[in-house]
Design a protein around this motif. Structure first.
Motif, PDB file in Angstrom:
ATOM      1  N   ALA A 163     -77.866  74.718 -25.103  1.00 56.56           N
ATOM      2  CA  ALA A 163     -77.027  75.881 -25.379  1.00 56.56           C
ATOM      3  C   ALA A 163     -76.089  76.222 -24.224  1.00 56.56           C
ATOM      4  O   ALA A 163     -75.064  76.874 -24.424  1.00 56.56           O
ATOM      5  N   LYS A 164     -76.414  75.765 -23.006  1.00 57.93           N
ATOM      6  CA  LYS A 164     -75.637  76.154 -21.837  1.00 57.93           C
ATOM      7  C   LYS A 164     -74.665  75.090 -21.355  1.00 57.93           C
ATOM      8  O   LYS A 164     -73.623  75.415 -20.788  1.00 57.93           O
ATOM      9  N   ILE A 165     -74.996  73.824 -21.561  1.00 59.39           N
ATOM     10  CA  ILE A 165     -74.251  72.787 -20.857  1.00 59.39           C
ATOM     11  C   ILE A 165     -74.302  71.472 -21.620  1.00 59.39           C
ATOM     12  O   ILE A 165     -75.221  71.232 -22.400  1.00 59.39           O
ATOM     13  N   SER A 166     -73.288  70.634 -21.408  1.00 60.00           N
ATOM     14  CA  SER A 166     -73.296  69.266 -21.948  1.00 60.00           C
ATOM     15  C   SER A 166     -73.087  68.293 -20.788  1.00 60.00           C
ATOM     16  O   SER A 166     -72.306  68.556 -19.874  1.00 60.00           O
ATOM     17  N   MET A 167     -73.797  67.164 -20.842  1.00 58.83           N
ATOM     18  CA  MET A 167     -73.764  66.216 -19.736  1.00 58.83           C
ATOM     19  C   MET A 167     -73.686  64.789 -20.253  1.00 58.83           C
ATOM     20  O   MET A 167     -74.289  64.459 -21.272  1.00 58.83           O
ATOM     21  N   ASN A 168     -72.940  63.973 -19.516  1.00 62.77           N
ATOM     22  CA  ASN A 168     -72.916  62.538 -19.775  1.00 62.77           C
ATOM     23  C   ASN A 168     -73.424  61.845 -18.515  1.00 62.77           C
ATOM     24  O   ASN A 168     -72.896  62.060 -17.424  1.00 62.77           O
ATOM     25  N   ILE A 169     -74.482  61.038 -18.655  1.00 67.33           N
ATOM     26  CA  ILE A 169     -75.116  60.390 -17.505  1.00 67.33           C
ATOM     27  C   ILE A 169     -74.958  58.882 -17.637  1.00 67.33           C
ATOM     28  O   ILE A 169     -75.352  58.286 -18.636  1.00 67.33           O
ATOM     29  N   VAL A 170     -74.360  58.280 -16.612  1.00 67.94           N
ATOM     30  CA  VAL A 170     -74.144  56.834 -16.556  1.00 67.94           C
ATOM     31  C   VAL A 170     -75.087  56.250 -15.511  1.00 67.94           C
ATOM     32  O   VAL A 170     -75.224  56.789 -14.409  1.00 67.94           O
ATOM     33  N   GLY A 171     -75.748  55.145 -15.854  1.00 65.37           N
ATOM     34  CA  GLY A 171     -76.595  54.443 -14.900  1.00 65.37           C
ATOM     35  C   GLY A 171     -76.118  53.015 -14.736  1.00 65.37           C
ATOM     36  O   GLY A 171     -76.051  52.275 -15.724  1.00 65.37           O
TER      37      GLY A 171
END
Length: 361
Positions: A163-171
């Motif tokens: 509800a607060k944030i969106s994230m894209n994580i690349v490894g």
């Protein structure tokens, strides 16, 4: 004779500390990071004062280097720290084991059990390190991490939101043992996170500015670090520990890790777990002379009528406008211009210390 006995006593005390005391300490480090990253607050001494500011908390663990000398029971302090802080996401940036060839197989179930006890509602993400690849150990490490509930990214990315944030994580894959792919496009996520075991890998990334935060390990901070004297690890020659600002929109954090390699000793670089408290606010933390008054700044921000803030769409793909360069106040003595891209982020430890929470556990 007394001189010789004195030298022997000093060496004995130094050895006891290096081999038994410092490797068993765990330092909690907390950073408060806004979208404008020209200033970062080190809130390690009073992180609970800032609980309302962060939209998401990331726990960062690196370089466990489990071996016959470093058993899974060493995870207990990490588990207690994570249970206390309750982060939204846990990331691990490689080197789970020191060398698969010498791994005591009977410890595998215990290791999985300990890793399972790390809980985070938005998931647990990992990448592989150079030691994970030793003697074909990458297959074993990926299976252990999978059994423990981690998603291992090998040149892959994941998207998550609440509800607060969106994230894209690349490894990305490790430079020494794997075949890293550095080409990933920007997405509509509010925060772009990159996981890379070796911090010097960022020099191969052409679009580094698209990432808000790059998390790495590998360096151990030198592991044995005396004043003006420590060994820099290949793959961490330029970035050794703490925070850096390689682009105006990108923070690189180099975690000095938990375990040890080569020799089971640490001096001047205690094991650490790092927590990043990310905030979607775009205001830069105020200029300061002396103590930083966080509560005053928050009050001022609430009372300001900032139309640009109200109209801003956090899903905009136009990342070139964030953040704006801070306006410097002219002084009699001009500030030293930063010319080295490896300069660490300054202006940390800014808030007024009203009390101290326990940092070493």
């Amino acid at each position: 004779m007394q001189l010789i006995l004195g030298i022997i006593a000093i060496l004995l005390v130094f050895s006891i500390y290096a081999f038994f005391i410092e490797p068993s300490r765990l330092k909690q480090r907390h950073y408060l990071i806004r979208k404008n990253k020209q200033r970062v607050l080190d809130i390690s001494d009073a992180y609970d004062m800032f609980a309302h500011e962060g939209d998401v908390t990331i726990a960062h663990i690196s370089d466990l280097h489990f071996s016959r000398w470093f058993k899974p029971r060493k995870m207990n302090k990490i588990i207690r720290s994570v249970m206390e802080m309750q982060p939204d996401i846990i990331v691990f940036t490689g080197d789970l084991i020191d060398d698969y060839k010498h791994w005591p197989k009977k410890q595998t179930d215990r290791l999985i059990e300990k890793l399972k006890r790390l809980k985070a509602p938005m998931g647990k993400i990992a990448v592989l390190g150079n030691h994970d690849y030793k003697h074909g150990g990458q297959y074993f490490v990926k299976e252990v991490l999978k059994e423990a509930g981690f998603t291992t990214l090998v040149n892959e990315e994941v998207f998550g939101s609440d509800a607060k944030i969106s994230m894209n994580i690349v490894g990305i894959d490790d430079l020494s043992g794997g075949k890293p792919n550095y080409n990933f496009e920007s997405t509509l996520a509010e925060w772009h996170i990159l996981l890379a075991h070796q911090p010097d890998q960022i020099d191969a990334i052409n679009n580094l500015e698209q990432y808000d935060l790059v998390l790495s390990g590998h360096s151990h901070g030198g592991q044995i670090r005396l004043p003006y004297l420590y060994i820099k690890t290949e793959g961490a020659k330029h970035y050794t520990d703490s925070l850096y600002l390689p682009t105006k929109n990108t923070i690189l954090s180099v975690n000095t890790g938990i375990g040890t390699t080569m020799i089971p000793a640490r001096v001047g670089v205690p094991p650490e777990i790092v927590y990043y408290h990310l905030s979607n606010k775009r205001q830069i933390f105020e200029n300061f002379d002396g103590n930083f008054n966080f509560e005053k700044q928050i009050t001022v921000e609430k009372n300001e009528v900032v139309q640009q803030e109200e109209k801003n769409d956090y899903l905009t793909p136009d990342r070139t406008t964030v953040p704006q360069e801070p306006v410097e106040t002219p002084t009699d003595t001009p500030a030293k211009k930063k010319t080295d891209k490896t300069d660490k982020v300054v202006d940390i430890n800014l808030f007024r210390r009203r009390y101290k929470n326990k940092k070493i556990i």
